[in-house]
Write a protein that holds these residues in place. Structure first.
Motif, PDB file in Angstrom:
ATOM      1  N   ALA A 289       0.767  -1.058   0.129  1.00  0.00           N
ATOM      2  CA  ALA A 289      -0.102  -0.001  -0.042  1.00  0.00           C
ATOM      3  C   ALA A 289       0.703   1.111   0.021  1.00  0.00           C
ATOM      4  N   ALA A 290       0.571   2.188  -0.927  1.00  0.00           N
ATOM      5  CA  ALA A 290       1.286   3.352  -1.046  1.00  0.00           C
ATOM      6  C   ALA A 290       0.402   4.508  -0.586  1.00  0.00           C
ATOM      7  N   SER A 291       1.204   5.249   0.408  1.00  0.00           N
ATOM      8  CA  SER A 291       0.478   6.518   1.052  1.00  0.00           C
ATOM      9  C   SER A 291       1.526   7.748   0.734  1.00  0.00           C
ATOM     10  N   GLY A 292       1.021   8.946   0.528  1.00  0.00           N
ATOM     11  CA  GLY A 292       1.697  10.371   0.482  1.00  0.00           C
ATOM     12  C   GLY A 292       1.954  10.297  -0.918  1.00  0.00           C
ATOM     13  N   PHE A 293       1.747   9.639  -1.874  1.00  0.00           N
ATOM     14  CA  PHE A 293       1.952   9.820  -3.232  1.00  0.00           C
ATOM     15  C   PHE A 293       1.109   8.882  -4.055  1.00  0.00           C
ATOM     16  N   THR A 294       0.780   9.175  -5.358  1.00  0.00           N
ATOM     17  CA  THR A 294       0.153   8.203  -6.224  1.00  0.00           C
ATOM     18  C   THR A 294       0.930   7.301  -7.078  1.00  0.00           C
TER      19      THR A 294
ATOM     20  N   ASP B 234      -2.971  -1.951  -8.698  1.00  0.00           N
ATOM     21  CA  ASP B 234      -4.393  -1.214  -8.923  1.00  0.00           C
ATOM     22  C   ASP B 234      -4.187   0.117  -8.625  1.00  0.00           C
ATOM     23  N   ASN B 235      -4.236   0.905  -9.583  1.00  0.00           N
ATOM     24  CA  ASN B 235      -3.913   2.418  -9.405  1.00  0.00           C
ATOM     25  C   ASN B 235      -5.259   3.004  -8.556  1.00  0.00           C
ATOM     26  N   ALA B 236      -6.280   2.382  -8.912  1.00  0.00           N
ATOM     27  CA  ALA B 236      -7.500   3.159  -8.154  1.00  0.00           C
ATOM     28  C   ALA B 236      -7.338   2.927  -6.525  1.00  0.00           C
ATOM     29  N   LYS B 237      -6.616   1.957  -6.041  1.00  0.00           N
ATOM     30  CA  LYS B 237      -6.623   1.840  -4.802  1.00  0.00           C
ATOM     31  C   LYS B 237      -5.238   1.971  -4.307  1.00  0.00           C
ATOM     32  N   ASN B 238      -4.385   2.436  -5.213  1.00  0.00           N
ATOM     33  CA  ASN B 238      -2.975   2.789  -4.997  1.00  0.00           C
ATOM     34  C   ASN B 238      -2.282   1.680  -4.149  1.00  0.00           C
ATOM     35  N   MET B 239      -2.588   0.350  -5.026  1.00  0.00           N
ATOM     36  CA  MET B 239      -1.961  -0.736  -4.310  1.00  0.00           C
ATOM     37  C   MET B 239      -0.963  -1.630  -5.353  1.00  0.00           C
TER      38      MET B 239
END
Length: 130
Positions: free
Chosen positions: A23-28, A73-78
């Protein structure tokens, strides 16, 4: 702050499957190239798979080809790593990594070297044992 957090590791019997998530956070993640790496005890970190940022090009280490699948899954940023037919030699800490490509046609590049990546997760343990 850019952060990657892996999950999904655990103990599995030989021949079993696991799906690792990152999982990514702080960026796309949309514009980032992605890599999965692993490090077994006493061994150097090695590349497992990579995924380009633009056209979805993938590459796999010979040792996992046909068994592992990288996806996003770009929509989920995963980002995911589906691991099937696991073997004891797959036992390692698995890391996801991300890098923002630069340069002409860099969106088509699948980066295989750990030195190409500047964002790393903390890792998740995968143990394959009966």
């Amino acid at each position: 702050q850019l952060q990657l957090v892996e999950s999904g590791g655990g103990l599995v019997q030989p021949g079993g499957s696991l799906r690792l998530s990152c999982a990514a956070s702080g960026f796309t993640l949309d514009y980032y190239a992605i890599g999965w790496f692993r490090q077994a005890p006493g061994k150097e970190r090695e590349g497992v798979s990579c995924l380009s940022s633009f056209d979805g090009s993938t590459r796999y280490a010979d040792s996992v080809k046909g068994r592992f699948t990288i996806s996003r899954d770009n929509a989920k940023n995963m980002v995911y790593l589906q691991m099937n037919s696991l073997k004891p030699e797959d036992t390692a800490v698995y890391y996801c990594a991300a890098t923002l490509p630069s340069g002409l046609n860099s969106g088509y590049v699948c980066y295989v070297s750990e030195y190409d990546y500047d964002n790393w997760g903390q890792g998740t343990q995968v143990t394959v044992s009966s």
